[in-house]
Design a protein around this motif. Structure first.
Motif, PDB file in Angstrom:
ATOM      1  N   ALA A 207      34.584  10.959  53.644  1.00  0.00           N
ATOM      2  CA  ALA A 207      34.480   9.525  54.210  1.00  0.00           C
ATOM      3  C   ALA A 207      33.178   9.169  54.339  1.00  0.00           C
ATOM      4  O   ALA A 207      32.875   8.211  54.007  1.00  0.00           O
ATOM      5  CB  ALA A 207      35.665   9.475  55.527  1.00  0.00           C
ATOM      6  N   GLU A 210      31.189   8.173  51.274  1.00  0.00           N
ATOM      7  CA  GLU A 210      31.913   7.281  50.718  1.00  0.00           C
ATOM      8  C   GLU A 210      31.368   6.016  51.471  1.00  0.00           C
ATOM      9  O   GLU A 210      31.841   4.890  50.889  1.00  0.00           O
ATOM     10  CB  GLU A 210      33.411   7.398  50.609  1.00  0.00           C
ATOM     11  CG  GLU A 210      33.907   8.318  49.586  1.00  0.00           C
ATOM     12  CD  GLU A 210      35.448   8.458  49.640  1.00  0.00           C
ATOM     13  OE1 GLU A 210      36.061   8.137  50.576  1.00  0.00           O
ATOM     14  OE2 GLU A 210      35.886   9.448  48.808  1.00  0.00           O
ATOM     15  N   ASP A 212      32.541   4.951  54.129  1.00  0.00           N
ATOM     16  CA  ASP A 212      33.882   4.481  54.814  1.00  0.00           C
ATOM     17  C   ASP A 212      34.003   5.005  56.310  1.00  0.00           C
ATOM     18  O   ASP A 212      34.440   5.980  56.751  1.00  0.00           O
ATOM     19  CB  ASP A 212      35.220   4.882  53.969  1.00  0.00           C
ATOM     20  CG  ASP A 212      36.166   4.087  54.545  1.00  0.00           C
ATOM     21  OD1 ASP A 212      36.421   3.620  55.759  1.00  0.00           O
ATOM     22  OD2 ASP A 212      37.492   4.307  53.701  1.00  0.00           O
ATOM     23  N   ASP A 214      35.578   3.613  58.998  1.00  0.00           N
ATOM     24  CA  ASP A 214      36.725   3.469  59.608  1.00  0.00           C
ATOM     25  C   ASP A 214      37.565   4.948  59.225  1.00  0.00           C
ATOM     26  O   ASP A 214      38.398   5.623  59.993  1.00  0.00           O
ATOM     27  CB  ASP A 214      37.618   2.417  59.253  1.00  0.00           C
ATOM     28  CG  ASP A 214      37.037   1.072  59.964  1.00  0.00           C
ATOM     29  OD1 ASP A 214      36.244   1.163  60.773  1.00  0.00           O
ATOM     30  OD2 ASP A 214      37.229  -0.009  59.364  1.00  0.00           O
ATOM     31  N   HIS A 215      37.668   5.102  57.927  1.00  0.00           N
ATOM     32  CA  HIS A 215      38.301   6.460  57.714  1.00  0.00           C
ATOM     33  C   HIS A 215      37.682   7.477  58.084  1.00  0.00           C
ATOM     34  O   HIS A 215      38.362   8.625  58.790  1.00  0.00           O
ATOM     35  CB  HIS A 215      37.927   6.587  56.016  1.00  0.00           C
ATOM     36  CG  HIS A 215      39.006   7.597  55.428  1.00  0.00           C
ATOM     37  ND1 HIS A 215      38.828   8.393  54.161  1.00  0.00           N
ATOM     38  CD2 HIS A 215      39.893   8.403  56.060  1.00  0.00           C
ATOM     39  CE1 HIS A 215      39.705   9.241  54.118  1.00  0.00           C
ATOM     40  NE2 HIS A 215      40.434   9.278  55.048  1.00  0.00           N
TER      41      HIS A 215
END
Length: 304
Positions: A207, A210, A212, A214-215
């Protein structure tokens, strides 16, 4: 006054007077069920803190503060005609009698088991019986509300019922996983939990790679839950594990601060290299826990 020895009836009277509309304390009269909850949690933690510090001389006062919370809630109950302190004592005693048939076979305080010593009672049998009785109590609560026996959908009952949402997250995670494990939802051994921890850590790294956030945050929660399960498989309380590490971190970091102050260096100006040097010195200055703990110490780890 100094020679007076107060008892429980005195405490009950004191709280009743504090809440008396005519003669009571203005602060106490403003309190309600919700406003006292934070104080209850704080007092429970202060009891735990005194025990961890082995400050037994402080315990009577700290336990008294915790008892005061119980009496306070009982006073609210009495004022609203719901229950009083004696109902609390009765409910607790009745429940403990019901959950200890291996000690009180007839379910009365006067009854005793015949010809079997405490050492001969199998701990596993006691634990199994305890859980069975708690499950029966949860099922009974699912069938009634506020003692009015209003029937609920029986399919709504869960082994996870009655785990308070207000528990610290680590403690609640441990209770949730322990309940699930008791009905077979568990890894066969600690190696399975370690594999899950590695899996969750990989997902955090993915995550982050990437971008991301929140993930990644969600996966950190999964990672913490998996680590909590590892503590459970080791028969350790994760809350206590983390409290011990918090204390260790605080102790070592304070030594870093002291060492830098002795050198005349302000903490913000010290730099990571100097702080790391004194951190490792603080670690070396502590008595080794075990030979294995010494071997496993990672000199580059500043977080444990």
């Amino acid at each position: 006054m100094s020679g007076t020895r107060f008892d429980l009836d005195d405490l009950l009277t004191l709280v009743a007077v504090l809440r008396d509309p005519g003669d009571g304390c203005p602060w106490d009269l403003k309190q309600d069920w919700d406003s006292i909850v934070p104080h209850t949690l704080e007092e429970a933690y202060e009891v735990a803190d005194a025990i961890e510090r082995r400050a037994y001389g402080e315990l009577p006062a700290e336990l008294g503060d915790l008892l005061f919370q119980v009496v306070y809630y009982a006073q609210f109950g009495a004022e609203e005609g719901r229950f009083d302190f004696h109902d609390v004592v009765h409910a607790l005693t009745a429940k403990m009698l019901r959950r200890h048939p291996h000690v009180f076979p007839d379910g009365t305080l006067a009854s005793r088991r015949e010809g079997v010593s405490a050492a001969e009672v199998e701990t596993q049998q006691v634990h199994s019986r305890w859980e069975s009785l708690k499950a029966e109590e949860r099922a009974e609560r699912a069938r009634s509300t506020d003692g009015r026996h209003s029937v609920r959908d029986s399919t709504a009952a869960s082994v996870l019922d009655d785990i308070p949402r207000t528990l610290p997250a680590l403690s609640r995670a441990a209770k949730l996983s322990r309940r699930a494990a008791r009905v077979g939802f568990d890894w066969p051994d600690a190696r399975g939990v370690l594999a899950k921890i590695r899996e969750e850590l990989d997902e955090v790294e993915q995550a982050l790679a990437e971008g991301d956030r929140d993930h990644a945050v969600e996966e950190v929660g999964d990672l913490l839950f998996a680590v909590t399960n590892l503590a459970r498989t080791l028969k350790a309380d994760p809350e206590q594990c983390l409290r011990a590490t918090n204390a260790k971190f605080e102790r070592r970091f304070r030594q870093v601060e002291t060492a830098l102050a002795a050198e005349g260096v302000a903490l913000p100006d010290a730099g990571l290299e100097a702080m790391e040097y004194h951190w490792q010195a603080a670690k070396r200055g502590e008595a080794p826990r075990t030979a294995r703990a010494q071997r496993n110490d990672n000199p580059g780890d500043r977080r444990s």
